[in-house]
Motif scaffolding. Structure first.
Motif, PDB file in Angstrom:
ATOM      1  N   PRO A  27      10.934 -17.993 -19.877  1.00 10.62           N
ATOM      2  CA  PRO A  27      11.442 -16.591 -19.580  1.00 10.62           C
ATOM      3  C   PRO A  27      12.549 -16.410 -19.120  1.00 10.62           C
ATOM      4  O   PRO A  27      13.085 -17.028 -18.106  1.00 10.62           O
ATOM      5  CB  PRO A  27       9.745 -16.537 -18.927  1.00 10.62           C
ATOM      6  CG  PRO A  27       9.239 -18.295 -18.727  1.00 10.62           C
ATOM      7  CD  PRO A  27      10.035 -18.581 -18.672  1.00 10.62           C
ATOM      8  N   VAL A  28      12.901 -15.321 -19.210  1.00 11.97           N
ATOM      9  CA  VAL A  28      14.108 -14.475 -19.134  1.00 11.97           C
ATOM     10  C   VAL A  28      13.683 -13.190 -18.402  1.00 11.97           C
ATOM     11  O   VAL A  28      13.125 -12.469 -18.926  1.00 11.97           O
ATOM     12  CB  VAL A  28      14.786 -14.714 -20.239  1.00 11.97           C
ATOM     13  CG1 VAL A  28      16.350 -14.252 -19.693  1.00 11.97           C
ATOM     14  CG2 VAL A  28      15.348 -15.634 -21.007  1.00 11.97           C
ATOM     15  N   ILE A  29      13.996 -13.502 -17.331  1.00 20.47           N
ATOM     16  CA  ILE A  29      14.859 -11.638 -16.763  1.00 20.47           C
ATOM     17  C   ILE A  29      16.393 -11.823 -16.872  1.00 20.47           C
ATOM     18  O   ILE A  29      16.818 -12.346 -16.171  1.00 20.47           O
ATOM     19  CB  ILE A  29      14.129 -12.625 -14.799  1.00 20.47           C
ATOM     20  CG1 ILE A  29      13.037 -12.714 -14.488  1.00 20.47           C
ATOM     21  CG2 ILE A  29      14.928 -10.651 -14.507  1.00 20.47           C
ATOM     22  CD1 ILE A  29      12.628 -12.987 -13.245  1.00 20.47           C
ATOM     23  N   VAL A  30      16.773 -10.145 -17.063  1.00 15.27           N
ATOM     24  CA  VAL A  30      18.441 -10.420 -16.809  1.00 15.27           C
ATOM     25  C   VAL A  30      18.592  -8.774 -15.769  1.00 15.27           C
ATOM     26  O   VAL A  30      17.508  -8.127 -15.914  1.00 15.27           O
ATOM     27  CB  VAL A  30      18.063  -9.267 -18.345  1.00 15.27           C
ATOM     28  CG1 VAL A  30      19.658  -8.391 -18.137  1.00 15.27           C
ATOM     29  CG2 VAL A  30      17.898 -10.383 -19.336  1.00 15.27           C
ATOM     30  N   ALA A  31      19.401  -8.958 -14.667  1.00 17.29           N
ATOM     31  CA  ALA A  31      19.544  -8.251 -14.001  1.00 17.29           C
ATOM     32  C   ALA A  31      20.363  -8.018 -14.094  1.00 17.29           C
ATOM     33  O   ALA A  31      21.676  -8.108 -13.949  1.00 17.29           O
ATOM     34  CB  ALA A  31      19.674  -9.106 -12.686  1.00 17.29           C
ATOM     35  N   ASP A  32      20.551  -5.707 -14.343  1.00 16.82           N
ATOM     36  CA  ASP A  32      21.939  -5.122 -14.930  1.00 16.82           C
ATOM     37  C   ASP A  32      21.715  -4.334 -13.883  1.00 16.82           C
ATOM     38  O   ASP A  32      21.553  -3.617 -12.977  1.00 16.82           O
ATOM     39  CB  ASP A  32      20.803  -4.005 -15.567  1.00 16.82           C
ATOM     40  CG  ASP A  32      21.718  -3.048 -16.498  1.00 16.82           C
ATOM     41  OD1 ASP A  32      22.733  -2.700 -16.020  1.00 16.82           O
ATOM     42  OD2 ASP A  32      22.271  -3.957 -18.391  1.00 16.82           O
ATOM     43  N   ASP A  33      23.340  -4.512 -13.585  1.00 11.60           N
ATOM     44  CA  ASP A  33      24.017  -4.389 -12.345  1.00 11.60           C
ATOM     45  C   ASP A  33      24.241  -3.540 -12.693  1.00 11.60           C
ATOM     46  O   ASP A  33      26.425  -3.019 -12.644  1.00 11.60           O
ATOM     47  CB  ASP A  33      25.542  -5.472 -11.630  1.00 11.60           C
ATOM     48  CG  ASP A  33      25.870  -5.216 -10.587  1.00 11.60           C
ATOM     49  OD1 ASP A  33      25.015  -4.124  -9.781  1.00 11.60           O
ATOM     50  OD2 ASP A  33      26.872  -5.471 -10.351  1.00 11.60           O
ATOM     51  N   GLY A  34      24.235  -1.625 -12.843  1.00 11.30           N
ATOM     52  CA  GLY A  34      24.384  -0.656 -13.695  1.00 11.30           C
ATOM     53  C   GLY A  34      24.884  -0.510 -14.012  1.00 11.30           C
ATOM     54  O   GLY A  34      26.396   0.115 -14.404  1.00 11.30           O
ATOM     55  N   SER A  35      25.221  -1.234 -15.274  1.00 15.59           N
ATOM     56  CA  SER A  35      25.936  -0.996 -16.352  1.00 15.59           C
ATOM     57  C   SER A  35      26.063  -0.083 -17.466  1.00 15.59           C
ATOM     58  O   SER A  35      25.329   0.882 -16.849  1.00 15.59           O
ATOM     59  CB  SER A  35      25.007  -2.084 -18.065  1.00 15.59           C
ATOM     60  OG  SER A  35      25.143  -3.611 -17.637  1.00 15.59           O
ATOM     61  N   THR A  36      26.549   0.327 -18.218  1.00 15.16           N
ATOM     62  CA  THR A  36      27.502   1.667 -18.663  1.00 15.16           C
ATOM     63  C   THR A  36      26.997   1.738 -20.200  1.00 15.16           C
ATOM     64  O   THR A  36      27.523   2.197 -21.016  1.00 15.16           O
ATOM     65  CB  THR A  36      28.405   2.359 -18.147  1.00 15.16           C
ATOM     66  OG1 THR A  36      29.441   1.631 -19.044  1.00 15.16           O
ATOM     67  CG2 THR A  36      28.955   2.877 -17.231  1.00 15.16           C
ATOM     68  N   ASP A  37      26.551   0.145 -20.676  1.00 20.56           N
ATOM     69  CA  ASP A  37      27.068  -0.310 -22.274  1.00 20.56           C
ATOM     70  C   ASP A  37      25.823  -1.042 -22.373  1.00 20.56           C
ATOM     71  O   ASP A  37      26.548  -2.123 -23.172  1.00 20.56           O
ATOM     72  CB  ASP A  37      28.143  -0.441 -22.428  1.00 20.56           C
ATOM     73  CG  ASP A  37      28.693  -2.302 -21.574  1.00 20.56           C
ATOM     74  OD1 ASP A  37      27.420  -2.723 -21.100  1.00 20.56           O
ATOM     75  OD2 ASP A  37      29.468  -2.961 -22.430  1.00 20.56           O
ATOM     76  N   SER A  38      24.738  -0.609 -21.509  1.00 21.35           N
ATOM     77  CA  SER A  38      23.540  -2.246 -22.061  1.00 21.35           C
ATOM     78  C   SER A  38      23.052  -1.975 -23.476  1.00 21.35           C
ATOM     79  O   SER A  38      23.420  -0.804 -24.121  1.00 21.35           O
ATOM     80  CB  SER A  38      22.609  -1.575 -21.368  1.00 21.35           C
ATOM     81  OG  SER A  38      22.922  -1.828 -20.032  1.00 21.35           O
ATOM     82  N   PRO A  39      22.887  -2.775 -24.290  1.00 21.53           N
ATOM     83  CA  PRO A  39      22.295  -2.961 -25.359  1.00 21.53           C
ATOM     84  C   PRO A  39      20.919  -2.370 -25.053  1.00 21.53           C
ATOM     85  O   PRO A  39      20.445  -2.002 -24.427  1.00 21.53           O
ATOM     86  CB  PRO A  39      22.510  -4.405 -25.762  1.00 21.53           C
ATOM     87  CG  PRO A  39      22.431  -4.984 -24.359  1.00 21.53           C
ATOM     88  CD  PRO A  39      22.761  -4.384 -23.464  1.00 21.53           C
TER      89      PRO A  39
END
Length: 230
Positions: free
Chosen positions: A28-40
């Motif tokens: 299983p995967v957890i993505v930790a998005d650090d305030g991205s401005t170009d998230s897919p």
């Protein structure tokens, strides 16, 4: 034991999903998005932790670890979002987890075979030198983001560093309390996509050096555990 993969990401929309999908073939995967401005457009079944603004890799990892612990996972294997690491190496970490569940498993890259840029090799050499001074532990690669963290350890250790210095400080403090550091040979690539790495050679190396200066002073009062497995 219940492991997962945590992927810290900041503006890697072109590569993060390929990394996540390859990793999901194993865990299983957890993505930790650090305030991205170009998230897919993430699929709805992928677990995402979002920070309100960019706080650095250390903050993203801490957020990912907290979410993993909340979901009942016992270990988090971290992979960089830029496509540098190969999911086919995940079983190596799982093998270590089975035999040494309390160890901190750290990927060690073959820089020359991967065509690693000179400035990255130099920064790693500096980091590796300080790690040995602080702990007495020999480790060939102290900056690889491909690691297996026991989540109980992430909840126990107190660290101050942000950005890329977090990973080094965590290893140092883990070594000080007797945690075994296991080196795991891994493949990596430095193709055109990796040029989007968020590592800032001058600024981040300065931050790592500053943090090391404080850790060296503290290390004078900490017995060297000298515990490393290969």
């Amino acid at each position: 034991m219940k492991p997962c993969v945590v992927i810290p990401v900041f503006n890697h929309a072109s590569t993060v999903m390929a990394v996540a999908e390859a990793a999901r073939e194993h865990l299983p995967v957890i993505v930790a998005d650090d305030g991205s401005t170009d998230s897919p457009p993430y699929p709805p079944d992928l677990k995402i932790v979002r920070l309100g603004h960019n706080q650095g890799k250390g903050a993203a990892l801490r957020a990912g670890f907290r979410r993993a612990a909340e979901l009942g996972y016992t270990h988090a294997i971290t992979m960089d979002a830029d496509g540098q690491h190969y999911a086919e190496d995940l079983p190596k970490f799982l093998n270590i987890l089975q035999s040494q569940p309390d160890a901190l498993a750290v990927g060690v890259r073959d820089f020359l075979a991967a065509g690693c840029p000179t400035h990255r090799r130099r920064s790693n050499a500096v980091s590796t030198f300080w790690f040995r001074v602080e702990t007495g532990v020999r480790l060939g690669d102290t900056q690889c983001g491909f690691r297996c963290y026991p989540l109980a350890l992430t909840q126990h250790l107190r660290t101050r560093s942000g950005r890329y210095a977090f990973e080094l400080e965590f290893m140092v403090r883990a070594s000080w309390i007797g945690t075994t550091v296991v080196a795991v040979p891994v493949k990596c690539t430095y193709n055109d996509g990796i040029r989007n790495s968020q590592f800032r050679p001058v600024r981040d190396l300065a931050h790592i050096t500053l943090r090391n200066s404080g850790l060296v002073l503290q290390s004078w009062f900490v017995p060297l555990p000298l515990r490393v497995a290969w």
